[in-house]
Design a protein around this motif. Structure first.
Motif, PDB file in Angstrom:
ATOM      1  N   LEU A 168       0.845  -1.190   0.000  1.00 20.59           N
ATOM      2  CA  LEU A 168       0.000   0.000   0.000  1.00 20.59           C
ATOM      3  C   LEU A 168       0.883   1.243   0.000  1.00 20.59           C
ATOM      4  O   LEU A 168       1.791   1.367   0.819  1.00 20.59           O
ATOM      5  N   THR A 169       0.611   2.175  -0.941  1.00 18.39           N
ATOM      6  CA  THR A 169       1.390   3.400  -1.065  1.00 18.39           C
ATOM      7  C   THR A 169       0.781   4.506  -0.201  1.00 18.39           C
ATOM      8  O   THR A 169      -0.283   4.346   0.400  1.00 18.39           O
ATOM      9  N   SER A 170       1.460   5.653  -0.167  1.00 19.53           N
ATOM     10  CA  SER A 170       0.983   6.766   0.659  1.00 19.53           C
ATOM     11  C   SER A 170      -0.299   7.382   0.112  1.00 19.53           C
ATOM     12  O   SER A 170      -1.065   7.980   0.886  1.00 19.53           O
ATOM     13  N   ASP A 171      -0.549   7.288  -1.200  1.00 19.25           N
ATOM     14  CA  ASP A 171      -1.789   7.810  -1.776  1.00 19.25           C
ATOM     15  C   ASP A 171      -2.880   6.748  -1.848  1.00 19.25           C
ATOM     16  O   ASP A 171      -3.803   6.839  -2.660  1.00 19.25           O
ATOM     17  N   ARG A 172      -2.746   5.692  -1.012  1.00 22.37           N
ATOM     18  CA  ARG A 172      -3.766   4.646  -0.848  1.00 22.37           C
ATOM     19  C   ARG A 172      -4.016   3.874  -2.145  1.00 22.37           C
ATOM     20  O   ARG A 172      -5.151   3.554  -2.493  1.00 22.37           O
ATOM     21  N   ASN A 173      -2.957   3.595  -2.859  1.00 24.86           N
ATOM     22  CA  ASN A 173      -3.020   2.723  -4.024  1.00 24.86           C
ATOM     23  C   ASN A 173      -2.257   1.433  -3.725  1.00 24.86           C
ATOM     24  O   ASN A 173      -1.420   1.379  -2.816  1.00 24.86           O
ATOM     25  N   ILE A 174      -2.535   0.406  -4.499  1.00 29.88           N
ATOM     26  CA  ILE A 174      -1.891  -0.902  -4.328  1.00 29.88           C
ATOM     27  C   ILE A 174      -0.904  -1.103  -5.465  1.00 29.88           C
ATOM     28  O   ILE A 174      -1.271  -1.016  -6.641  1.00 29.88           O
ATOM     29  N   ARG A 211       8.180  -2.158   2.841  1.00 28.92           N
ATOM     30  CA  ARG A 211       6.801  -1.698   3.069  1.00 28.92           C
ATOM     31  C   ARG A 211       6.790  -0.331   3.751  1.00 28.92           C
ATOM     32  O   ARG A 211       5.906   0.496   3.480  1.00 28.92           O
ATOM     33  N   GLY A 215       5.119   2.756   1.818  1.00 30.46           N
ATOM     34  CA  GLY A 215       4.008   3.406   2.507  1.00 30.46           C
ATOM     35  C   GLY A 215       4.189   4.897   2.674  1.00 30.46           C
ATOM     36  O   GLY A 215       3.218   5.606   2.972  1.00 30.46           O
ATOM     37  N   ASP A 218       4.270   8.016  -2.975  1.00 31.23           N
ATOM     38  CA  ASP A 218       3.149   7.863  -3.901  1.00 31.23           C
ATOM     39  C   ASP A 218       3.460   6.766  -4.914  1.00 31.23           C
ATOM     40  O   ASP A 218       4.626   6.441  -5.192  1.00 31.23           O
TER      41      ASP A 218
END
Length: 385
Positions: A168-174, A211, A215, A218
């Motif tokens: 999961l990235t900081s802009d809430r993408n996978i 991770r 996290g 982006d």
């Protein structure tokens, strides 16, 4: 019958058996030439001959028969076997260290010494000492997010491990990320004694570090231009954590082999990226317009300020000049009022008649000519003005 009696009957002790010398383990009771018994246990005297080897072996066999229950036969083979086993046990302590390897020797389980020079070495056989050969220069490889596999035809492939690769990235993408870690050993002692299950520990630390970095980043930079920076940050965190564990491991390289959008969110991600691109285009056009209009406005403002300053200075200078001129006229008027009045009248008439059409007739030269004044032409010129 004799064997049964020897096994179960009363056994005569060494002191009670005839022909046995208590001081001689081989049972040599023969007196020496000087009447004195040798003190070396072999019955040797100053000028006598050494005992016969066959006689010594025979007497040793008889001694072993007395010791072994039920008697013993074939004592030379037993001695050879004992000597052979002992030799093999002692020889098991020999080891060889190749270039790039260290030999870590433990005595009763505790670290004793480390041999870093290539060549043969020796340690006391187990269970006294043990030696562990560790290759400290070999670059080891670890995969996170995938597993390499080979088909029956020998072709290589990879199998994705979703529980390791999805992050999961900081802009809430996978993001689906495959990572390769290369490492070697910098301290053989720490590697063997400070951590347990070394490779699994390194893998868990690496997963936690990547991770953490992903996290805080982006997704778009991760899948495009920021792979190297993400890998460097993960390498730094992995090394710091392993150093805190005193693992003796050195991380040489961290490589992101693949970073893609997960297929389940591919369409949504493309829509988001299209919207971001449109927003960036509008922002770029607005920035271009701003960069074009602001310099012009600043220039016009500066020009207006300069013109106002010039007008102010001209008006102030003109007012100062008129005031000084009035003062000088007033002073002249006080000194000669008639002359000053006439001069003022003449200057005023000059200003009034400067732009007027004038016709001057000299009565002496005309000789009684009648003056003609074209009033219509004069009036038309006045209207044009």
């Amino acid at each position: 019958m004799g064997k049964y009696q020897r096994n179960s009957g009363y056994k005569m002790s060494r002191k009670e058996r005839p022909g046995r010398d208590r001081q001689n383990p081989w049972g040599n009771s023969k007196p020496n030439n000087g009447g004195r018994q040798g003190g070396n246990g072999g019955g040797h005297n100053g000028g006598g001959e050494p005992p016969d080897l066959d006689d010594v072996l025979r007497k040793a066999q008889e001694g072993l028969k007395d010791i072994m229950p039920g008697g013993f036969s074939g004592a030379p083979l037993f001695l050879i076997a004992i000597i052979g086993v002992l030799a093999l046990w002692l020889a098991s302590g020999i080891y060889f260290v190749q270039p790039g390897e260290y030999a870590v020797v433990q005595k009763f389980g505790a670290w004793s010494r480390t041999q870093s020079e290539p060549g043969p070495g020796y340690h006391f056989p187990a269970p006294i000492e043990t030696a562990t050969i560790v290759n400290v220069e070999e670059i080891r490889k670890m995969n996170i997010g995938f597993q390499e596999a080979f088909s029956r035809s020998g072709q290589s492939g990879r199998r994705d491990i979703a529980e390791e690769s999805l992050m999961l990235t900081s802009d809430r993408n996978i993001v689906d990320l495959d990572l390769v870690i290369q490492w070697n050993i910098k301290s053989a002692e720490d590697y063997l004694f400070e951590i347990r299950d070394q490779e699994n520990t390194i893998k868990k630390v690496a997963e936690s570090a990547i991770r953490e970095v992903v996290g805080q980043t982006d997704m778009f930079p991760i899948i495009t231009t920021a792979r190297s920076s993400v890998a460097d940050a993960a390498k730094r965190i992995i090394q710091e954590n392993l150093d805190q564990y005193k693992s003796g491991v050195n991380i040489t390289h961290v490589l992101i082999e693949r970073a893609e959008v997960h297929p389940d969110v591919q369409n949504a991600f493309q829509d988001v990226q299209s919207a971001k691109q449109d927003a960036e285009d509008v922002q770029n056009r607005a920035d271009a317009y701003r960069e074009d209009i602001l310099p012009k406005a600043r220039g016009q403002a500066i020009q207006k300020l300069q013109e106002a300053e010039a007008y102010k200075q001209s008006i102030v200078a003109r007012a100062n000049g008129d005031a000084e001129r009035f003062k000088s006229v007033y002073e002249a008027y006080l000194s000669g009022k008639d002359v000053t009045k006439e001069r003022i009248f003449i200057e005023t008439m000059e200003n009034v008649l400067r732009n007027a059409d004038k016709i001057i007739l000299d009565s002496k030269s005309t000789g009684g000519a009648v003056p003609y004044l074209p009033l219509e032409a004069t009036s038309s010129k006045s209207n044009k003005r």
